[in-house]
Design a protein around this motif. Structure first.
Motif, PDB file in Angstrom:
ATOM      1  N   TYR A 181       0.863  -1.178   0.000  1.00  0.00           N
ATOM      2  CA  TYR A 181       0.000   0.000   0.000  1.00  0.00           C
ATOM      3  C   TYR A 181       0.907   1.238   0.000  1.00  0.00           C
ATOM      4  CZ  TYR A 181      -3.507  -3.375   1.623  1.00  0.00           C
ATOM      5  OH  TYR A 181      -4.339  -4.456   1.754  1.00  0.00           O
ATOM      6  N   ALA A 182       0.908   1.976  -1.078  1.00  0.00           N
ATOM      7  CA  ALA A 182       1.735   3.183  -1.141  1.00  0.00           C
ATOM      8  C   ALA A 182       0.972   4.363  -0.554  1.00  0.00           C
ATOM      9  CB  ALA A 182       2.122   3.469  -2.591  1.00  0.00           C
ATOM     10  N   HIS A 183       1.665   5.164   0.225  1.00  0.00           N
ATOM     11  CA  HIS A 183       1.026   6.325   0.847  1.00  0.00           C
ATOM     12  C   HIS A 183       0.819   7.432  -0.175  1.00  0.00           C
ATOM     13  CE1 HIS A 183       1.336   4.671   4.849  1.00  0.00           C
ATOM     14  NE2 HIS A 183       2.626   4.409   4.651  1.00  0.00           N
ATOM     15  N   SER A 184      -0.289   8.141  -0.038  1.00  0.00           N
ATOM     16  CA  SER A 184      -0.559   9.281  -0.912  1.00  0.00           C
ATOM     17  C   SER A 184       0.422  10.406  -0.609  1.00  0.00           C
ATOM     18  CB  SER A 184      -1.991   9.777  -0.715  1.00  0.00           C
ATOM     19  OG  SER A 184      -2.195  10.963  -1.449  1.00  0.00           O
ATOM     20  N   VAL A 185       0.824  11.122  -1.652  1.00  0.00           N
ATOM     21  CA  VAL A 185       1.753  12.240  -1.466  1.00  0.00           C
ATOM     22  C   VAL A 185       1.005  13.511  -1.078  1.00  0.00           C
ATOM     23  CG1 VAL A 185       3.407  11.297  -3.105  1.00  0.00           C
ATOM     24  CG2 VAL A 185       1.626  12.858  -3.917  1.00  0.00           C
TER      25      VAL A 185
ATOM     26  N   LYS B  75      -5.402  18.778   3.947  1.00  0.00           N
ATOM     27  CA  LYS B  75      -5.959  19.667   2.922  1.00  0.00           C
ATOM     28  C   LYS B  75      -7.113  19.020   2.148  1.00  0.00           C
ATOM     29  CE  LYS B  75      -1.597  22.149   2.232  1.00  0.00           C
ATOM     30  NZ  LYS B  75      -0.557  22.561   1.260  1.00  0.00           N
ATOM     31  N   ARG B  76      -7.557  17.850   2.613  1.00  0.00           N
ATOM     32  CA  ARG B  76      -8.620  17.119   1.921  1.00  0.00           C
ATOM     33  C   ARG B  76      -9.977  17.517   2.489  1.00  0.00           C
ATOM     34  NH1 ARG B  76      -7.999  10.954   2.638  1.00  0.00           N
ATOM     35  NH2 ARG B  76      -8.572  11.541   4.770  1.00  0.00           N
TER      36      ARG B  76
ATOM     37  N   VAL C 126     -15.673  22.640  -8.465  1.00  0.00           N
ATOM     38  CA  VAL C 126     -14.455  23.057  -9.159  1.00  0.00           C
ATOM     39  C   VAL C 126     -14.415  24.565  -9.374  1.00  0.00           C
ATOM     40  CG1 VAL C 126     -13.209  22.867 -11.336  1.00  0.00           C
ATOM     41  CG2 VAL C 126     -14.115  20.812 -10.259  1.00  0.00           C
ATOM     42  N   LYS C 127     -15.561  25.175  -9.674  1.00  0.00           N
ATOM     43  CA  LYS C 127     -15.539  26.612  -9.987  1.00  0.00           C
ATOM     44  C   LYS C 127     -15.307  27.470  -8.739  1.00  0.00           C
ATOM     45  CE  LYS C 127     -20.338  28.198  -9.606  1.00  0.00           C
ATOM     46  NZ  LYS C 127     -21.483  28.790 -10.324  1.00  0.00           N
ATOM     47  N   ASN C 128     -15.551  26.901  -7.557  1.00  0.00           N
ATOM     48  CA  ASN C 128     -15.387  27.658  -6.321  1.00  0.00           C
ATOM     49  C   ASN C 128     -13.996  27.566  -5.718  1.00  0.00           C
ATOM     50  OD1 ASN C 128     -18.022  28.958  -5.411  1.00  0.00           O
ATOM     51  ND2 ASN C 128     -18.706  26.911  -6.023  1.00  0.00           N
ATOM     52  N   ARG C 129     -13.170  26.689  -6.279  1.00  0.00           N
ATOM     53  CA  ARG C 129     -11.814  26.568  -5.734  1.00  0.00           C
ATOM     54  C   ARG C 129     -10.846  26.272  -6.873  1.00  0.00           C
ATOM     55  NH1 ARG C 129      -9.678  27.222  -0.290  1.00  0.00           N
ATOM     56  NH2 ARG C 129      -7.559  26.412  -0.424  1.00  0.00           N
ATOM     57  N   HIS C 130      -9.954  27.187  -7.187  1.00  0.00           N
ATOM     58  CA  HIS C 130      -9.001  26.966  -8.269  1.00  0.00           C
ATOM     59  C   HIS C 130      -7.942  25.957  -7.841  1.00  0.00           C
ATOM     60  CE1 HIS C 130     -10.595  30.061 -10.837  1.00  0.00           C
ATOM     61  NE2 HIS C 130     -10.634  30.901  -9.803  1.00  0.00           N
ATOM     62  N   GLY C 131      -7.535  25.089  -8.772  1.00  0.00           N
ATOM     63  CA  GLY C 131      -6.509  24.092  -8.483  1.00  0.00           C
ATOM     64  C   GLY C 131      -6.642  22.895  -9.402  1.00  0.00           C
ATOM     65  N   ASN C 132      -5.902  21.871  -9.107  1.00  0.00           N
ATOM     66  CA  ASN C 132      -5.957  20.641  -9.908  1.00  0.00           C
ATOM     67  C   ASN C 132      -6.909  19.648  -9.252  1.00  0.00           C
ATOM     68  OD1 ASN C 132      -3.972  21.539 -11.753  1.00  0.00           O
ATOM     69  ND2 ASN C 132      -2.372  21.009 -10.278  1.00  0.00           N
ATOM     70  N   TYR C 133      -7.742  19.020 -10.055  1.00  0.00           N
ATOM     71  CA  TYR C 133      -8.717  18.066  -9.536  1.00  0.00           C
ATOM     72  C   TYR C 133      -8.562  16.729 -10.258  1.00  0.00           C
ATOM     73  CZ  TYR C 133     -11.034  21.985  -7.233  1.00  0.00           C
ATOM     74  OH  TYR C 133     -11.325  23.055  -6.430  1.00  0.00           O
TER      75      TYR C 133
END
Length: 673
Positions: free
Chosen positions: A625-629, A634-635, A666-673
């Motif tokens: 099981y690899a850990h998420s980076v 922040k989730r 998505v429109k309320n928070r800029h970033g990568n999804y």
């Protein structure tokens, strides 16, 4: 210790001595012949006496200045009797042996290799070769014999080795270059949290010859974390080739980009992306014969020159490069790509190149052999459903009926054409011709118009007559009538199943259907082997049906406790019998045994024990099981209670509501999804 370049007798002969055209009209059933070949071999070998040695391993070592060429293989049989030695080469076929005038040249060459190697080992002045052809359906046998003096065999074999020498030299020199570059290669990035451990797990799995199941969230860097340690393992002789297999085109591009990145860091590594025939074919329609395709005509006369040119100028065999050189040398790009894969260090392609029982790469995985290969299976959660699909087989009643209609139309049109030609030749009145034509339309299918000594006669199919102008082998020699009769028998069996079917219904025994299906397969195969070169309109659909039937019969033989059989009435009104592979575990495991080690990885691999069991994992295999980076602080988890993906609720409105939620987030928070 001197380095080695190894090649099997079969690959040596087929690569160096091939010539002529690609022609799929005269192939018969290579898949089924290969699958049935082992049974035929064992049957013939058991019938022989004590003087018969079966499956004799033979090896020839040819020294060069820097390395040795090792040619190896297994003679099907060696007979020592009355002071004479005979090499027996057994070939299973669906062909009518009565029509086989001589053994195929490549079969003779294969047997001559074994004859030379055994003669050299035993210091024999001369030796006999026997080609044993066995009809897989009837088990009839036909033998061909030839005697050879050792001196002539040696001259022939040494010329074969001489012709192969430039390829062996290239293979040796490239391998030395590759291995040196791997030794100096460093990981191209700073390791992310947990990534170095993941790289280590992959390397250790390859070292221990196991399988590894990796559950790794997005962002971990699965591609570089699996490719890099595999390449490093290849540098320590723990793998000759890397196979990167996936279900999606985009991930194949990501894999090639990773190889390109490593090349920028100094790696010398040849990689190829294999593209499906339908996508890479230069023609609008994949008619693989010299009359329909200029790239099929003379392909084998030019392809080796094309291979050598590309090998000595390129390291990344992308689709565009393959097409560029294929156009330059006028060769089939699909077959060209498959040949290039023999010289590639990394092979990127679809799952089916390893797992599909009909499409798998026989040049690597044929004859049940195991190679020093490492398999990297990307998005491996998709392999479960794909595995079920590849090892299941449907049979549609409507396919049988459609083929039967086409055959009837072919018979009728040919009879009308024959009648018209007779009228034009003899000046028969138009009224009489119309009567003949009308009569021919009413004829039962087993009756056709023949010509004997210039006189038109009605013959029951099977009575031999002279060739009539305008009539194909398909009709003239009775294939059409026999295929129609067998289609009718199969249809009757399916009809009886349909009467008892209301929606879905499990079926226990289909032996009464399989018997006429098997005979039907043999008759079509016989026709495809012996047919004339004039293409019939019905031929394309006959070939398509034949491959479906081959697959169905193959899956029927594979059935075990992991299968169910059922019939169903489809929404379009058609009726289908399906052999469904519920659990593909054993089939997938058998495929992975063709290599040294397998690494399966996915971002959605939970519960991992579930996937490990269904994808052929064993108790001794590993899981990680690899850990998420991504920082869990922040989730954000948002739950929408008024939408669902349940099947019963799926509609355009439901899709819109789900899409609206995604859009609002998505429109309320800029970033990568």
């Amino acid at each position: 210790m001197a380095g080695e370049v190894r090649i099997s007798v079969r690959n040596l002969v087929e690569f160096i001595l091939r010539s002529g055209d690609i022609d799929d009209r005269r192939q018969g059933s290579p898949e089924n012949a290969m699958q049935e070949g082992s049974r035929i071999h064992r049957m013939i070998q058991r019938r022989m006496g004590a003087e018969y040695q079966a499956e004799v391993a033979l090896k020839y070592t040819h020294p060069t200045e820097d390395y040795v060429i090792i040619v190896e293989g297994r003679a099907d049989g060696i007979i020592e009797q009355n002071g004479e030695t005979t090499i027996d080469e057994i070939k299973g076929t669906y062909r009518d042996l009565a029509k086989l005038k001589a053994p195929l040249p490549l079969h003779i060459a294969q047997a001559k290799c074994y004859a030379y190697m055994y003669s050299l080992q035993k210091e024999l002045p001369y030796i006999r070769v026997r080609l044993t052809y066995c009809n897989i359906e009837t088990e009839d046998i036909r033998y061909f014999y030839e005697d050879y003096e050792f001196v002539r065999l040696e001259a022939w074999f040494q010329q074969l080795i001489s012709d192969y020498r430039k390829w062996a030299d290239y293979t040796w020199q490239w391998r030395e270059l590759r291995q040196q570059s791997i030794a100096e290669l460093q990981f191209p990035f700073d390791y992310r949290d947990g990534q170095k451990e993941l790289v280590s797990y992959v390397y250790q799995t390859i070292y221990h010859k196991r399988k590894l199941f990796i559950e790794a969230p997005t962002g971990v860097g699965k591609t570089i974390s699996t490719i890099f340690p595999t390449v490093k393992a290849m540098g320590k002789d723990m793998g000759d080739k890397l196979f990167y297999l996936t279900a999606k085109t985009i991930t194949r591009t990501v894999a090639e980009d990773t190889f390109s990145l490593l090349r920028q860091k100094g790696l010398r590594f040849k990689s190829i992306i294999l593209t499906a025939k339908e996508k890479i074919c230069f023609q609008g329609h994949t008619e693989c014969n010299p009359e329909q395709c200029p790239y099929a005509k003379g392909h084998f006369d030019r392809v080796n020159e094309a291979i050598y040119d590309l090998l000595t100028h390129e390291e990344s065999f992308t689709r565009s490069k393959i097409e560029e050189y294929a156009l330059k040398y006028r060769v089939c790009p699909f077959e060209f790509g498959l040949d290039l894969s023999l010289f590639a260090d990394g092979i990127i392609g679809d799952y089916n190149y390893l797992f599909d029982p009909h499409v798998y790469l026989k040049r690597f995985f044929g004859d049940g052999s195991q190679g020093n290969y490492v398999f990297l299976i990307d998005e491996a959660h998709n392999l479960l459903e794909r595995g079920r699909e590849m090892y299941s087989a449907p049979l549609r009643k409507e396919d049988l009926l459609e083929l039967k209609r086409e055959i009837k139309q072919t018979i009728t049109s040919e009879m009308e054409e024959a009648a018209q030609k007779k009228r034009d030749k003899d000046g028969i009145s138009g009224q009489m011709t119309l009567e003949m034509t009308g009569m021919s339309k009413q004829l039962p299918q087993e009756i056709t118009l023949e010509e004997t000594d210039g006189t038109d006669s009605l013959y029951v199919r099977g009575h031999k007559g002279k060739k009539s102008d305008g009539k194909s082998t398909f009709v003239r020699e009775g294939y059409a009538e026999r295929i129609s009769q067998l289609l009718e028998k199969c249809n009757a069996q399916l009809l009886s199943m349909k009467r008892d079917c209301d929606g879905y219904r499990l079926v226990d025994d289909i032996d009464m259907l399989v018997q006429p299906l098997t005979r039907l397969h043999a008759v079509i195969s016989d026709y495809l082997e012996e047919q004339e070169k004039v293409s019939l309109e019905v031929r394309e659909n006959l070939l398509d049906f034949y491959f479906k039937l081959s697959h169905f019969l193959d899956i029927y033989e594979r059935q075990d406790e992991n299968y169910v059989k059922y019939t169903r009435l489809c929404e379009d009104g058609s009726f289908e019998l399906k052999l469904f592979c519920v659990n593909p575990r054993e089939n997938l495991k058998e495929c992975m045994l063709r290599g040294r080690s397998t690494i399966l990885f996915s971002a959605t691999f939970l519960p991992i024990q579930y996937y490990k069991n269904l994808l052929g994992g064993e108790k001794e295999d590993y899981e990680v099981y690899a850990h998420s980076v991504f920082d869990p602080e922040k989730r954000t988890i948002l739950i929408a209670g008024d939408v669902t993906s349940k099947f019963s609720r799926r509609s355009q409105e439901e899709y819109y509501n789900i899409a609206r939620y995604i859009h609002e987030v998505v429109k309320n928070r800029h970033g990568n999804y």
